[in-house]
Write an enzyme that holds these catalytic residues in place. Structure first.
Site, PDB file in Angstrom:
ATOM      1  N   CYS A 107      -6.701   2.947  -3.477  1.00 38.90           N
ATOM      2  CA  CYS A 107      -7.649   2.173  -2.677  1.00 38.90           C
ATOM      3  C   CYS A 107      -7.877   2.839  -1.324  1.00 38.90           C
ATOM      4  O   CYS A 107      -9.011   2.951  -0.853  1.00 38.90           O
ATOM      5  CB  CYS A 107      -7.135   0.746  -2.483  1.00 38.90           C
ATOM      6  SG  CYS A 107      -8.325  -0.347  -1.663  1.00 38.90           S
ATOM      7  N   CYS A 109      -3.407  -6.858  -4.815  1.00 32.06           N
ATOM      8  CA  CYS A 109      -4.430  -7.853  -4.490  1.00 32.06           C
ATOM      9  C   CYS A 109      -5.141  -8.392  -5.719  1.00 32.06           C
ATOM     10  O   CYS A 109      -5.520  -9.561  -5.752  1.00 32.06           O
ATOM     11  CB  CYS A 109      -5.436  -7.268  -3.498  1.00 32.06           C
ATOM     12  SG  CYS A 109      -6.474  -5.934  -4.162  1.00 32.06           S
TER      13      CYS A 109
END
Length: 359
Positions: free
Chosen positions: A102, A200
């Site tokens: 990410c 997440c």
């Protein structure tokens, strides 16, 4: 006044990063990356997605401090570069670190392009790390944050010289306690907000459920085998496990049993004792040297093979094919394919790569 694009998660760290940049005379522009919808991570539409409250927290901070705020849609990029790679890695018997991907592909690639469009000179994040320019070498360096407990340099080893030149980590010189105090002094609503701990897009931590929901395929029943190949139990999908794991290892074998190896091609999980987990050498691919040049000779380093693992003395040597062999002075526990090995020289990050082989 230089513009600075602040990557805001809604948490206290990125919020204080924005405050600090404004105090230093920059013109902040806040942005939150929209990475997925509830349906993408198999949460029903009726449930409140945690990211919506995070967006509202970030927007409220921007309004209070006084700077513009936007939400950028990066769902397609996140799906391709992070979630799909995560699923493929687990199905291949590896244990990935999606936070590294990410940072690499979203925060410090896609977000950089948006920053240029908005005329921003710098990207700013709430990472606990530092950047300095080495005059003698004429290179930028990535350093550990001063707060050892919060240091996040491990997940930033992919940063290039160009990216380091246009990045600010204003929290790197502070401890977490000091940052929370600054948030309280600034009257930020998220000063006491808990840090996010889980991946997440898997809020319940159930990798197997997520992967099966994403692919629409079941792993099927497989075997637990010992180091001699003897079947000692059954398991419901090899990608429920990672090297070093003990929880969930139900076998017909006395004593404490740990996962030693994942064999995706045969849906087997090899188990053994804790002493069997220690290895002294690994080979890493997709290796990135932050200075932009690989060393011509073996170098003495300290290294870690997991986030926040204690640094260990090692020697790193570049192989003919560009991969890097890291040999530790003392055997390390549970070195795992798919995780990253990150090399340090004191407080300076030299680079890192993905563990491809454990020798």
């Amino acid at each position: 006044m230089s513009k600075a694009l602040i990557a805001m998660s809604g948490g206290v760290d990125s919020s204080v990063a924005a405050v600090l940049m404004k105090e230093q005379g920059y013109e902040p522009i806040g942005v939150t990356m929209k990475l997925y919808d509830n349906e993408d991570i198999q949460i029903s539409r009726e449930k409140t997605c945690c990211s919506l409250s995070d967006v509202e927290d970030a927007r409220t901070v921007a309004l209070k401090v006084g700077f513009p705020y936007y939400v950028f849609n990066f769902k397609a990029e996140f799906q391709e570069k992070v979630i799909r790679k995560f699923v493929e890695s687990y199905r291949e018997g590896r244990t990935p670190n999606p936070c590294i991907d990410c940072n690499r592909y979203l925060k410090f690639a896609e977000l950089y392009r948006r920053a240029k469009e908005l005329g921003c000179e710098y990207i700013v994040t709430g990472h606990y790390a530092r950047i300095r320019y080495n005059e003698a070498a004429q290179k930028y360096e990535l350093l550990k944050g001063v707060d050892e407990a919060k240091d996040q340099s491990y997940v930033l080893y992919h940063l290039t010289q160009e990216q380091l030149a246009r990045t600010k980590f204003p929290l790197g010189e502070f401890t977490k306690e000091e940052i929370r105090k600054k948030a309280q002094e600034a009257g930020l609503l998220n000063a006491d907000k808990h840090d996010s701990q889980d991946i997440c897009f898997i809020p319940d931590g159930n990798h197997k459920k997520f992967i099966e929901g994403y692919t629409g395929q079941k792993a099927g029943t497989g075997n637990f085998v010992d180091i001699n190949g003897k079947v000692v139990g059954t398991q419901q999908g090899y990608y429920r496990y990672t090297v070093g794991q003990r929880k969930g290892v139900q076998v017909k074998r006395e004593g404490k049993n740990y996962v030693l190896e994942i064999r995706a091609e045969t849906n087997e999980v090899v188990i053994g004792r804790n002493k069997d987990l220690f290895r002294s050498k690994l080979i890493a691919d997709d290796f990135h040297w932050i200075c932009g040049e690989e060393p011509k000779q073996p170098v003495n380093v300290t290294a870690r093979t997991r986030y926040h693992q204690t640094l260990a003395a090692a020697t790193a040597a570049v192989l003919e094919d560009g991969r890097v062999c890291v040999a530790f002075e003392e055997p390390q526990r549970a070195i795992t394919k798919g995780q990253s090995v990150v090399l340090y020289d004191g407080e300076v990050v030299l680079g890192g790569g993905t563990i491809a082989q454990v020798l």
